[in-house]
Design an enzyme around this catalytic site. Structure first.
Site, PDB file in Angstrom:
ATOM      1  N   THR A  57      56.261  50.770  25.783  1.00  0.00           N
ATOM      2  CA  THR A  57      56.712  49.662  26.394  1.00  0.00           C
ATOM      3  C   THR A  57      57.610  49.771  27.596  1.00  0.00           C
ATOM      4  O   THR A  57      58.286  50.859  27.715  1.00  0.00           O
ATOM      5  CB  THR A  57      57.721  49.030  25.300  1.00  0.00           C
ATOM      6  OG1 THR A  57      58.633  49.810  25.047  1.00  0.00           O
ATOM      7  CG2 THR A  57      56.957  48.703  23.877  1.00  0.00           C
ATOM      8  N   HIS A  58      57.707  49.055  28.696  1.00  0.00           N
ATOM      9  CA  HIS A  58      58.112  49.458  29.835  1.00  0.00           C
ATOM     10  C   HIS A  58      57.657  50.605  30.303  1.00  0.00           C
ATOM     11  O   HIS A  58      58.336  51.300  31.528  1.00  0.00           O
ATOM     12  CB  HIS A  58      59.714  49.650  29.677  1.00  0.00           C
ATOM     13  CG  HIS A  58      60.247  48.305  28.899  1.00  0.00           C
ATOM     14  ND1 HIS A  58      60.801  47.281  29.460  1.00  0.00           N
ATOM     15  CD2 HIS A  58      60.768  48.196  27.696  1.00  0.00           C
ATOM     16  CE1 HIS A  58      61.289  46.476  28.706  1.00  0.00           C
ATOM     17  NE2 HIS A  58      61.268  46.895  27.475  1.00  0.00           N
ATOM     18  N   TYR A  69      33.579   9.680  45.307  1.00  0.00           N
ATOM     19  CA  TYR A  69      33.388  11.132  46.013  1.00  0.00           C
ATOM     20  C   TYR A  69      34.019  11.256  47.353  1.00  0.00           C
ATOM     21  O   TYR A  69      34.284  10.082  48.006  1.00  0.00           O
ATOM     22  CB  TYR A  69      32.070  11.304  46.034  1.00  0.00           C
ATOM     23  CG  TYR A  69      31.656  12.451  46.970  1.00  0.00           C
ATOM     24  CD1 TYR A  69      31.281  13.716  46.313  1.00  0.00           C
ATOM     25  CD2 TYR A  69      31.353  12.589  48.297  1.00  0.00           C
ATOM     26  CE1 TYR A  69      31.040  15.011  46.884  1.00  0.00           C
ATOM     27  CE2 TYR A  69      30.965  13.589  48.942  1.00  0.00           C
ATOM     28  CZ  TYR A  69      30.797  14.938  48.213  1.00  0.00           C
ATOM     29  OH  TYR A  69      30.583  16.123  49.146  1.00  0.00           O
ATOM     30  N   ASN A 116      25.559  12.155  45.657  1.00  0.00           N
ATOM     31  CA  ASN A 116      26.824  12.330  44.892  1.00  0.00           C
ATOM     32  C   ASN A 116      26.404  12.809  43.365  1.00  0.00           C
ATOM     33  O   ASN A 116      27.024  13.759  42.732  1.00  0.00           O
ATOM     34  CB  ASN A 116      27.594  10.879  44.763  1.00  0.00           C
ATOM     35  CG  ASN A 116      28.112  10.783  46.189  1.00  0.00           C
ATOM     36  OD1 ASN A 116      27.763  11.497  47.148  1.00  0.00           O
ATOM     37  ND2 ASN A 116      28.559   9.614  46.214  1.00  0.00           N
ATOM     38  N   SER A 166      26.856  22.075  55.107  1.00  0.00           N
ATOM     39  CA  SER A 166      27.069  22.896  53.697  1.00  0.00           C
ATOM     40  C   SER A 166      25.917  23.858  53.471  1.00  0.00           C
ATOM     41  O   SER A 166      26.006  24.786  52.489  1.00  0.00           O
ATOM     42  CB  SER A 166      27.355  22.043  52.682  1.00  0.00           C
ATOM     43  OG  SER A 166      26.363  21.375  52.183  1.00  0.00           O
ATOM     44  N   LYS A 225      39.849  65.494  45.927  1.00  0.00           N
ATOM     45  CA  LYS A 225      40.320  64.086  45.388  1.00  0.00           C
ATOM     46  C   LYS A 225      39.095  63.497  44.519  1.00  0.00           C
ATOM     47  O   LYS A 225      37.819  63.631  44.816  1.00  0.00           O
ATOM     48  CB  LYS A 225      40.472  63.041  46.616  1.00  0.00           C
ATOM     49  CG  LYS A 225      41.724  63.346  47.250  1.00  0.00           C
ATOM     50  CD  LYS A 225      43.012  63.069  46.258  1.00  0.00           C
ATOM     51  CE  LYS A 225      43.436  61.635  45.986  1.00  0.00           C
ATOM     52  NZ  LYS A 225      43.509  60.646  47.167  1.00  0.00           N
ATOM     53  N   GLN A 229      32.854  18.894  49.255  1.00  0.00           N
ATOM     54  CA  GLN A 229      32.024  19.972  49.682  1.00  0.00           C
ATOM     55  C   GLN A 229      32.606  21.283  49.617  1.00  0.00           C
ATOM     56  O   GLN A 229      31.829  22.220  49.781  1.00  0.00           O
ATOM     57  CB  GLN A 229      31.730  19.408  51.096  1.00  0.00           C
ATOM     58  CG  GLN A 229      30.410  20.444  51.642  1.00  0.00           C
ATOM     59  CD  GLN A 229      30.185  19.958  53.014  1.00  0.00           C
ATOM     60  OE1 GLN A 229      29.173  18.813  53.040  1.00  0.00           O
ATOM     61  NE2 GLN A 229      30.392  20.403  54.331  1.00  0.00           N
ATOM     62  N   ASN A 264      38.666  59.727  43.338  1.00  0.00           N
ATOM     63  CA  ASN A 264      39.495  58.367  43.341  1.00  0.00           C
ATOM     64  C   ASN A 264      38.556  57.419  42.368  1.00  0.00           C
ATOM     65  O   ASN A 264      37.585  57.115  42.422  1.00  0.00           O
ATOM     66  CB  ASN A 264      39.346  57.691  44.921  1.00  0.00           C
ATOM     67  CG  ASN A 264      40.057  58.788  45.938  1.00  0.00           C
ATOM     68  OD1 ASN A 264      40.885  59.477  45.332  1.00  0.00           O
ATOM     69  ND2 ASN A 264      39.504  59.034  46.949  1.00  0.00           N
ATOM     70  N   GLU A 298      40.001  50.222  41.226  1.00  0.00           N
ATOM     71  CA  GLU A 298      40.867  49.815  41.705  1.00  0.00           C
ATOM     72  C   GLU A 298      40.271  48.530  42.308  1.00  0.00           C
ATOM     73  O   GLU A 298      41.032  47.363  42.619  1.00  0.00           O
ATOM     74  CB  GLU A 298      41.097  50.444  42.957  1.00  0.00           C
ATOM     75  CG  GLU A 298      42.156  51.898  42.476  1.00  0.00           C
ATOM     76  CD  GLU A 298      42.208  52.942  43.464  1.00  0.00           C
ATOM     77  OE1 GLU A 298      42.925  53.873  43.453  1.00  0.00           O
ATOM     78  OE2 GLU A 298      41.511  52.960  44.609  1.00  0.00           O
ATOM     79  N   SER A 305      37.232  61.803  48.864  1.00  0.00           N
ATOM     80  CA  SER A 305      38.166  61.733  49.915  1.00  0.00           C
ATOM     81  C   SER A 305      37.444  62.145  51.251  1.00  0.00           C
ATOM     82  O   SER A 305      36.642  63.146  51.140  1.00  0.00           O
ATOM     83  CB  SER A 305      39.348  62.362  49.760  1.00  0.00           C
ATOM     84  OG  SER A 305      40.256  62.271  51.162  1.00  0.00           O
ATOM     85  N   LYS A 320      32.214  24.448  46.124  1.00  0.00           N
ATOM     86  CA  LYS A 320      31.255  25.516  45.882  1.00  0.00           C
ATOM     87  C   LYS A 320      31.643  27.060  46.314  1.00  0.00           C
ATOM     88  O   LYS A 320      31.401  27.954  45.565  1.00  0.00           O
ATOM     89  CB  LYS A 320      29.718  25.204  46.256  1.00  0.00           C
ATOM     90  CG  LYS A 320      29.417  23.973  45.396  1.00  0.00           C
ATOM     91  CD  LYS A 320      28.031  23.550  45.862  1.00  0.00           C
ATOM     92  CE  LYS A 320      28.252  22.479  47.076  1.00  0.00           C
ATOM     93  NZ  LYS A 320      29.171  21.236  46.795  1.00  0.00           N
TER      94      LYS A 320
END
Length: 462
Positions: A152-153, A314, A107, A20, A280, A319, A282, A287, A274, A322
């Site tokens: 709304t919607h 344990y 442990n 690990s 553009k 392991q 962006n 995003e 772009s 993490k």
């Protein structure tokens, strides 16, 4: 049957699956800190000599300096950060290094290290959320009276103020802050000294190590202490909920910055161009914040499934606890920073917002309310009358406010001239003065309260 990659056969597979160190090396600071606390306690209790405790402590200091300077070496034969530190300590101070592991196990060691790391992640989240909430409050204060359409919607519903809209996200993030604070409170017990699963026969002082590591108390059950990963799940759940809120805000900024909306212009430093279309601009940062939410929620799901069927205490499955936490924390910290920058630096377009609020008959409810209030008409009837007025305005391609009194009286003779005072979007917004409403005065009160709360959160404790 093992294929060309594993020239040594099953032993090579075991070495690779068992190691690990590629990811848990991130815990080196926590591991060394906990080891220092542990050896100090061993020395104080006379379990190791004061001389050996001092030698081990100096060696740990030296290792910390090396790792800070050069990074942590990855020797997969040593498996993890705990054995990596101990092996290096042996190189530096000789056999006396072996006394460090008295009265502890990997442990309780990893449970302690991981708790320390998650505690710091919670603290970072709370601080970063404070910065983002402050940015929202400042921008809301600027725009207490800036009118925009409420949806709304995703259909125009009623006019609201931009300040009110931004303060809605302040409320969401305040709840998120409380989730991280609650997670912080729940993890405030130290596993160190629980050893492998049953505690230890040495006369250790668990209160001393807990205090040295700034926990309020030691854990009360050694089985639970080494098998518990609730603290990691608490962090991931809080991060998941918050990332959903950030994603919603990011989506709105993306829509608002699009040409059809035109409500906002995102800062240059958090936008891209772009490769083929020079016009553009962006909203890539927004995003990516929206996209990170899926990965953070996925990390939470991953750890939940890992833990769901494990017997006490344990198991090696743990392991895998993490990587999802480390990945989620990295994405979450970045998302909070990016969103704070976007909120602080976005240029809003009040004229475009007002024009959009003017469209879509956003004051239809105000007409219905006026009929209830001034003409003593039951709301359901008022709703029907208002629907007829909306239909007429659509036919004439105008707003409700632009209908003539004759037009409105043709629908219902109880309508008279004062109705026009209620049909402007300014009047609509100002009328929503109930507690928590969108009226500018209400928004200003919420902003003032938010500032007081943020100041209290940032004030030093008594």
């Amino acid at each position: 049957m093992w294929g060309g990659r594993f020239a040594e056969g099953p032993s090579a597979i075991m070495r690779e699956i068992n190691a690990s160190i590629p990811f848990d090396k991130a815990l080196w600071r926590e591991d060394i800190r906990a080891s220092k606390a542990h050896v100090a306690m061993l020395g104080a209790q006379g379990i190791v000599s004061a001389e050996d405790a001092e030698t081990i402590t100096k060696g740990l200091h030296e290792i910390a300096a090396e790792y800070e300077r050069d990074g942590v070496p990855e020797d997969w034969d040593l498996e993890d950060i705990h054995m990596t530190v101990e092996a290096r300590l042996t190189d530096l101070v000789g056999p006396v290094a072996g006394r460090l592991h008295t009265a502890r196990s990997r442990n309780d060691q990893v449970a302690t290290d991981f708790k320390l790391w998650v505690r710091a992640a919670n603290a970072r989240a709370i601080a970063a959320l404070g910065a983002l909430r402050s940015a929202l409050v400042e921008r809301a204060d600027e725009h207490c009276g800036t009118i925009m359409p409420g949806f709304t919607h995703l259909q125009t519903a009623q006019p609201v103020t931009l300040g009110h809209h931004l303060m809605a996200y302040y409320e969401m993030l305040t709840r998120d802050t409380a989730r991280f604070a609650a997670a912080q409170e729940r993890l405030d017990e130290c596993p160190l000294g629980s050893a492998a699963l049953a505690g230890t026969g040495f006369p250790i002082d668990r209160g001393a190590t807990a205090s040295a590591l700034e926990f309020s108390a030691p854990t009360r059950n050694s089985l639970d202490a080494v098998s518990d990963r609730d603290f990691a799940l608490d962090y991931l759940m809080a991060a998941s909920q918050c990332s959903i809120h950030l994603s919603r805000l990011a989506e709105e900024l993306i829509l608002w910055a699009s040409q059809p909306f035109g409500f906002a212009s995102l800062p240059d430093q958090l936008s891209t161009g772009s490769s083929i279309m020079p016009q553009k601009r962006n909203p890539d940062a927004a995003e990516l914040v929206r996209g990170h939410a899926g990965r953070i929620v996925g990390a939470c799901t991953s750890l939940m499934i890992t833990m769901k069927g494990l017997p006490l205490a344990y198991s090696k499955d743990m392991q895998n606890d993490k990587p999802p936490v480390f990945e989620a924390a990295s994405l979450f910290d970045l998302s909070l920073a990016a969103m704070t920058g976007m909120i602080a630096e976005t240029t809003f377009k009040p004229d475009r917002m007002r024009a959009a609020a003017q469209a879509g008959h956003a004051t239809a409810t105000d007409l219905a309310d006026w009929l209830v209030r001034e003409a003593d008409i039951p709301f359901r009837e008022a709703h029907h009358i208002t629907g007829e007025a909306v239909k007429l305005a659509d036919t004439k391609a105008c707003s409700l406010e632009e209908l003539s009194l004759e037009d409105l009286k043709g629908i219902d003779d109880r309508i008279d001239e004062p109705v026009f005072k209620a049909l402007s979007i300014e009047a609509s917004v100002a009328s929503r003065a109930s507690y928590g409403g969108t009226a500018p005065d209400q928004v200003r009160q919420r902003v003032a309260e938010a500032r007081e709360r943020l100041a209290a959160e940032n004030s030093p404790e008594d």
